[in-house]
Design an enzyme around this catalytic site. Structure first.
Site, mmCIF file in Angstrom:
data_model
loop_
_atom_site.group_PDB
_atom_site.id
_atom_site.type_symbol
_atom_site.label_atom_id
_atom_site.label_comp_id
_atom_site.label_asym_id
_atom_site.label_seq_id
_atom_site.Cartn_x
_atom_site.Cartn_y
_atom_site.Cartn_z
ATOM 1 C CB SER A 73 -0.940 0.005 1.216
ATOM 2 O OG SER A 73 -0.205 -0.188 2.411
ATOM 3 C CG ASN A 111 -4.008 -5.113 12.845
ATOM 4 O OD1 ASN A 111 -3.455 -4.970 11.744
ATOM 5 N ND2 ASN A 111 -4.322 -6.294 13.333
ATOM 6 C CB THR A 170 -41.648 24.130 -8.861
ATOM 7 O OG1 THR A 170 -42.752 24.537 -9.677
ATOM 8 C CG2 THR A 170 -41.613 25.000 -7.604
ATOM 9 C CG HIS A 171 -42.385 20.712 -11.658
ATOM 10 N ND1 HIS A 171 -42.632 19.393 -11.366
ATOM 11 C CD2 HIS A 171 -43.123 21.431 -10.776
ATOM 12 C CE1 HIS A 171 -43.491 19.315 -10.358
ATOM 13 N NE2 HIS A 171 -43.804 20.534 -9.973
ATOM 14 C CB SER A 219 -15.525 25.309 -28.882
ATOM 15 O OG SER A 219 -15.498 24.527 -30.063
ATOM 16 C CE LYS A 264 -19.972 25.349 -27.466
ATOM 17 N NZ LYS A 264 -21.257 24.849 -26.994
ATOM 18 C CG ASN A 293 -17.937 25.179 -24.096
ATOM 19 O OD1 ASN A 293 -19.023 25.605 -24.497
ATOM 20 N ND2 ASN A 293 -17.065 24.575 -24.878
ATOM 21 C CD GLU A 323 -19.811 21.547 -19.358
ATOM 22 O OE1 GLU A 323 -20.197 20.680 -20.151
ATOM 23 O OE2 GLU A 323 -19.039 22.464 -19.686
ATOM 24 C CE1 TYR A 373 -6.237 -3.477 8.555
ATOM 25 C CE2 TYR A 373 -5.276 -5.662 8.245
ATOM 26 C CZ TYR A 373 -5.438 -4.354 7.835
ATOM 27 O OH TYR A 373 -4.815 -3.917 6.695
ATOM 28 C CD GLN A 400 -2.937 -2.493 2.016
ATOM 29 O OE1 GLN A 400 -2.262 -2.739 3.013
ATOM 30 N NE2 GLN A 400 -2.670 -3.007 0.829
ATOM 31 C CE LYS A 437 -4.189 2.700 4.581
ATOM 32 N NZ LYS A 437 -5.301 1.843 4.875
#
Ligand code: ARG
Length: 462
Positions: free
Chosen positions: A27, A114, A159-160, A281, A287, A289, A294, A321, A326, A329
């Site tokens: 690790s 451990n 809403t919606h 772009s 463009k 962007n 995003e 353990y 392991q 992480k």
């Protein structure tokens, strides 16, 4: 392919690990990020062993100083990590041995990897809670600046994703302040719960050496030692809580990012994103962007993915353990890194974006957004039951739609065709400014209320 057996635990082995075994087992490539915490934990452990008379003071001093040398080697990029030493714990200890010789071998008395890894990782996650908290504080402050500048700017509320009622820009910004403040409290909560020291649980059962777990807990800034040695070495709740809080936070960021993507489109033009936070772009010259937004919108994928992955790793593991753990992480590191990146990028965008006040205002009036105000007027002024007022208003919306105009553009005669009692004063409530100003209920969108909330947040943040 045999190698000599492991210098740390190889006593009962006659041959070294197969290369694939080493690859799946080691690790060190990722847990080297725990170096500082590992050394901090070991220094506290050595001091305690000496205080309890388990090792001599001179051994403890040699160990503690040697560990500082190891730390400076690691931080200075002068340390050579070795895969055959598996992980950060054994890499550090082996280097300590090379530096100070025999006393290094006494460090691991009354300890196991451990409890060591449990301590290191808790320290790391605890620190990360503080780092995330700071970043959230910065983003909240940036949102408050936006809220204050446009406390009374009118925009459509949805809403919606259909126009619902006019709201204020400040109110919308404050909605995210509320969400992010809940995120802060979730991290703070998790931090409080994780702040117990597993050190001294040893392999799983505790130890026969007369250790002082309260001493090491205090030295490492923990509130107390954990109370059950089995739980101490098998628990990863602290990592899961961090990932859960991170997931919810990333979900909030994703929603805001989505709004920024929509708002910066040519069809909306609610905000102009700064050049710093946009990209062009390669083929379409016009463009600009919102790539950062995003990407923030997408980051929830890996962050919540980490949450699901670790939950799945832990599910069904018997105490205590197992090497499965392991796998905790990389998930947490990746989630933490990407959450921090998202928070920083979002803060940068919020600080530099320019809300388009005129477009917000124009857009607020579209879609019969004051229809509810009209219905409320019928209830208030003519005493109609709300259901009937709703119906009358619906008829007027249909009428306006048929004429291709907006509610305020209808004539009084049009209005009266739906209900004879309607008077000229109805037109007072059809403007979007009046509409938002009237939403004075606590937590409502009226600029007065928004300013009160801004003041409240400023006081909280200090
Ligand atoms: N590298 C291990 C981990 O990350 C450290 C603990 C190993 N313990 C053991 N008994 N093999 O979980």
């Amino acid at each position: 392919m045999t190698k000599t057996s492991n210098q740390m635990w190889g006593g009962r082995f006659s041959a070294g690990p197969d290369a694939i075994m080493e690859a799946i087992n080691a690790s060190i490539d990722f847990d080297q990020r725990l170096a500082r915490q590992d050394i901090e934990g070991s220094r506290a452990h050595a001091a305690m062993l000496a205080a309890q008379g388990i090792i001599t003071d001179s051994d403890a001093t040699a160990i503690r100083e040697g560990l500082l040398t190891v730390l400076s080697e690691i931080e200075g990029g002068k340390f050579e990590f070795s895969k055959s030493l598996e992980d950060i714990h054994m890499n550090v200890e082996a280097r300590l041995k090379a530096l100070i010789g025999e006393p290094a071998g006494r460090l691991h008395t009354a300890r196991s990897r451990n409890d060591q890894v449990a301590v290191d990782f808790r320290l790391w996650v605890r620190e990360q809670c503080d780092v995330v908290d700071q970043a959230l504080d910065g983003l909240i402050r940036a949102l408050l600046v936006q809220a204050e500048a446009g406390a009374d700017w009118v925009m459509p509320g949805f809403t919606h994703l259909q126009v619902a009622q006019p709201v204020t820009w400040g109110h919308h910004m404050l909605a995210y302040v509320e969400m992010l403040a809940r995120d802060r409290s979730r991290f703070a909560d998790a931090r409080k719960r994780m702040n117990e020291s597993p050190l001294g649980a040893a392999a799983l059962a505790g130890t026969g050496f007369p250790i002082d777990r309260h001493m090491t807990a205090a030295a490492l800034g923990f509130d107390r030692p954990t109370a059950n040695s089995l739980d101490s070495t098998s628990d990863r709740d602290f990592a899961l809580e961090f990932l859960a809080a991170s997931s919810i936070c990333a979900m909030h960021l994703s929603r805001f990012a989505e709004e920024l993507v929509i708002w910066s489109s040519a069809q909306f033009r609610f905000v102009m994103m700064s050049d710093q936070w946009s990209t062009g772009s390669s083929i379409m010259p016009q463009k600009k962007n919102p790539d950062a937004a995003e990407l923030i919108r997408a980051k929830i994928g890996r962050i919540f993915g980490a949450n699901v992955a670790l939950m799945t790793v832990m599910k069904g593991l018997p105490l205590t353990y197992s090497k499965d753990m392991q796998e905790d992480k990389e998930q947490v590191f990746d989630a933490a890194d990407n959450l921090m990146l998202s928070l920083a990028a979002m803060t940068g965008m919020v600080e530099t974006m320019t809300p388009q006040r005129e477009n917000l205002r124009k857009s607020a009036a579209l879609g019969f957004s004051t229809a509810t105000d009209l219905a409320d007027w019928l209830v208030r002024e003519l005493g109609l039951p709300f259901r009937e007022a709703h119906h009358v208003t619906g008829a007027l919306v249909a009428l306006a739609e048929g004429k291709g105009c907006d509610l305020p553009d209808l004539s009084l005669a049009d209005m009266q065709s739906a209900h004879a009692g309607i008077t000229q004063s109805v037109f007072d409530v059809l403007g979007v400014e009046n509409s938002v100003a009237s939403r004075l209920s606590y937590g409502g969108t009226a600029p007065t209320r928004v300013r009160e909330q801004i003041a409240r947040w400023k006081e909280i943040l200090g």
